[in-house]
Design a protein around this motif. Structure first.
Motif, PDB file in Angstrom:
ATOM      1  N   VAL A   1       0.842  -1.203   0.000  1.00 47.03           N
ATOM      2  CA  VAL A   1       0.000   0.000   0.000  1.00 47.03           C
ATOM      3  C   VAL A   1       0.873   1.248   0.000  1.00 47.03           C
ATOM      4  O   VAL A   1       0.642   2.190  -0.762  1.00 47.03           O
ATOM      5  N   ALA A   2       1.925   1.248   0.827  1.00 46.80           N
ATOM      6  CA  ALA A   2       2.830   2.399   0.898  1.00 46.80           C
ATOM      7  C   ALA A   2       3.573   2.583  -0.428  1.00 46.80           C
ATOM      8  O   ALA A   2       3.712   3.702  -0.908  1.00 46.80           O
ATOM      9  N   LEU A   3       4.037   1.469  -0.999  1.00 48.20           N
ATOM     10  CA  LEU A   3       4.747   1.573  -2.282  1.00 48.20           C
ATOM     11  C   LEU A   3       3.822   2.083  -3.386  1.00 48.20           C
ATOM     12  O   LEU A   3       4.224   2.894  -4.214  1.00 48.20           O
ATOM     13  N   GLY A   4       2.588   1.624  -3.389  1.00 50.25           N
ATOM     14  CA  GLY A   4       1.620   2.102  -4.374  1.00 50.25           C
ATOM     15  C   GLY A   4       1.361   3.589  -4.195  1.00 50.25           C
ATOM     16  O   GLY A   4       1.279   4.338  -5.167  1.00 50.25           O
ATOM     17  N   PHE A   5       1.226   4.006  -2.949  1.00 49.02           N
ATOM     18  CA  PHE A   5       0.973   5.426  -2.664  1.00 49.02           C
ATOM     19  C   PHE A   5       2.142   6.287  -3.147  1.00 49.02           C
ATOM     20  O   PHE A   5       1.948   7.306  -3.810  1.00 49.02           O
ATOM     21  N   VAL A   6       3.377   5.851  -2.849  1.00 50.74           N
ATOM     22  CA  VAL A   6       4.564   6.590  -3.290  1.00 50.74           C
ATOM     23  C   VAL A   6       4.634   6.607  -4.819  1.00 50.74           C
ATOM     24  O   VAL A   6       4.977   7.627  -5.424  1.00 50.74           O
ATOM     25  N   GLY A   7       4.290   5.496  -5.456  1.00 49.77           N
ATOM     26  CA  GLY A   7       4.289   5.435  -6.915  1.00 49.77           C
ATOM     27  C   GLY A   7       3.333   6.434  -7.524  1.00 49.77           C
ATOM     28  O   GLY A   7       3.663   7.117  -8.496  1.00 49.77           O
ATOM     29  N   VAL A   8       2.129   6.536  -6.950  1.00 48.79           N
ATOM     30  CA  VAL A   8       1.140   7.494  -7.461  1.00 48.79           C
ATOM     31  C   VAL A   8       1.638   8.922  -7.277  1.00 48.79           C
ATOM     32  O   VAL A   8       1.529   9.750  -8.183  1.00 48.79           O
ATOM     33  N   ILE A   9       2.191   9.211  -6.109  1.00 51.86           N
ATOM     34  CA  ILE A   9       2.714  10.562  -5.843  1.00 51.86           C
ATOM     35  C   ILE A   9       3.830  10.899  -6.840  1.00 51.86           C
ATOM     36  O   ILE A   9       3.862  11.997  -7.403  1.00 51.86           O
ATOM     37  N   LEU A  10       4.750   9.956  -7.057  1.00 52.13           N
ATOM     38  CA  LEU A  10       5.845  10.201  -7.999  1.00 52.13           C
ATOM     39  C   LEU A  10       5.315  10.416  -9.414  1.00 52.13           C
ATOM     40  O   LEU A  10       5.782  11.297 -10.132  1.00 52.13           O
ATOM     41  N   PHE A  11       4.334   9.609  -9.820  1.00 51.59           N
ATOM     42  CA  PHE A  11       3.759   9.751 -11.157  1.00 51.59           C
ATOM     43  C   PHE A  11       3.147  11.133 -11.342  1.00 51.59           C
ATOM     44  O   PHE A  11       3.366  11.799 -12.351  1.00 51.59           O
ATOM     45  N   ILE A  12       2.388  11.579 -10.347  1.00 55.23           N
ATOM     46  CA  ILE A  12       1.752  12.907 -10.428  1.00 55.23           C
ATOM     47  C   ILE A  12       2.820  13.996 -10.481  1.00 55.23           C
ATOM     48  O   ILE A  12       2.717  14.942 -11.268  1.00 55.23           O
ATOM     49  N   ALA A  13       3.862  13.870  -9.670  1.00 58.48           N
ATOM     50  CA  ALA A  13       4.925  14.880  -9.647  1.00 58.48           C
ATOM     51  C   ALA A  13       5.631  14.970 -10.997  1.00 58.48           C
ATOM     52  O   ALA A  13       5.880  16.066 -11.506  1.00 58.48           O
ATOM     53  N   VAL A  14       5.944  13.814 -11.592  1.00 57.68           N
ATOM     54  CA  VAL A  14       6.630  13.814 -12.891  1.00 57.68           C
ATOM     55  C   VAL A  14       5.725  14.391 -13.972  1.00 57.68           C
ATOM     56  O   VAL A  14       6.148  15.212 -14.785  1.00 57.68           O
ATOM     57  N   ALA A  15       4.446  13.983 -13.982  1.00 53.17           N
ATOM     58  CA  ALA A  15       3.510  14.485 -14.988  1.00 53.17           C
ATOM     59  C   ALA A  15       3.348  16.003 -14.857  1.00 53.17           C
ATOM     60  O   ALA A  15       3.343  16.725 -15.853  1.00 53.17           O
ATOM     61  N   LEU A  16       3.244  16.492 -13.633  1.00 50.55           N
ATOM     62  CA  LEU A  16       3.088  17.932 -13.411  1.00 50.55           C
ATOM     63  C   LEU A  16       4.342  18.685 -13.851  1.00 50.55           C
ATOM     64  O   LEU A  16       4.249  19.745 -14.479  1.00 50.55           O
TER      65      LEU A  16
ATOM     66  N   LEU B   1       6.529  17.781 -16.195  1.00 46.27           N
ATOM     67  CA  LEU B   1       6.579  17.807 -17.659  1.00 46.27           C
ATOM     68  C   LEU B   1       5.569  18.801 -18.215  1.00 46.27           C
ATOM     69  O   LEU B   1       5.848  19.518 -19.177  1.00 46.27           O
ATOM     70  N   PHE B   2       4.384  18.859 -17.611  1.00 47.71           N
ATOM     71  CA  PHE B   2       3.350  19.795 -18.066  1.00 47.71           C
ATOM     72  C   PHE B   2       3.812  21.239 -17.896  1.00 47.71           C
ATOM     73  O   PHE B   2       3.652  22.058 -18.800  1.00 47.71           O
ATOM     74  N   VAL B   3       4.427  21.541 -16.754  1.00 51.84           N
ATOM     75  CA  VAL B   3       4.917  22.902 -16.509  1.00 51.84           C
ATOM     76  C   VAL B   3       6.004  23.275 -17.523  1.00 51.84           C
ATOM     77  O   VAL B   3       6.011  24.377 -18.061  1.00 51.84           O
ATOM     78  N   LEU B   4       6.930  22.336 -17.796  1.00 54.18           N
ATOM     79  CA  LEU B   4       7.974  22.616 -18.787  1.00 54.18           C
ATOM     80  C   LEU B   4       7.374  22.885 -20.161  1.00 54.18           C
ATOM     81  O   LEU B   4       7.792  23.794 -20.869  1.00 54.18           O
TER      82      LEU B   4
END
Length: 50
Positions: free
Chosen positions: A7-22, A24-27
């Motif tokens: 559960v913790a690894l999944g949560f961290v994965g989702v957070i990392l995915f959102i951070a990377v997507a955001l 790239l979008f800002v760039l």
């Protein structure tokens, strides 16, 4: 987390995915804004501020 709690690894994965997507979008938005600004500068014959 050290044990690899799924559960913790999944949560961290989702957070990392959102951070990377955001990031790239800002760039992309910054690049598009700069391109529009340079196009307007050429159109109106003024120097681009960058």
């Amino acid at each position: 987390m050290a044990d690899g709690d799924p559960v913790a690894l999944g949560f961290v994965g989702v957070i990392l995915f959102i951070a990377v997507a955001l990031g790239l979008f800002v760039l992309k938005v910054r690049r598009d804004l700069r391109r529009d600004d340079e196009a307007q500068a050429r159109k109106y014959g003024r120097k681009s501020p960058r």
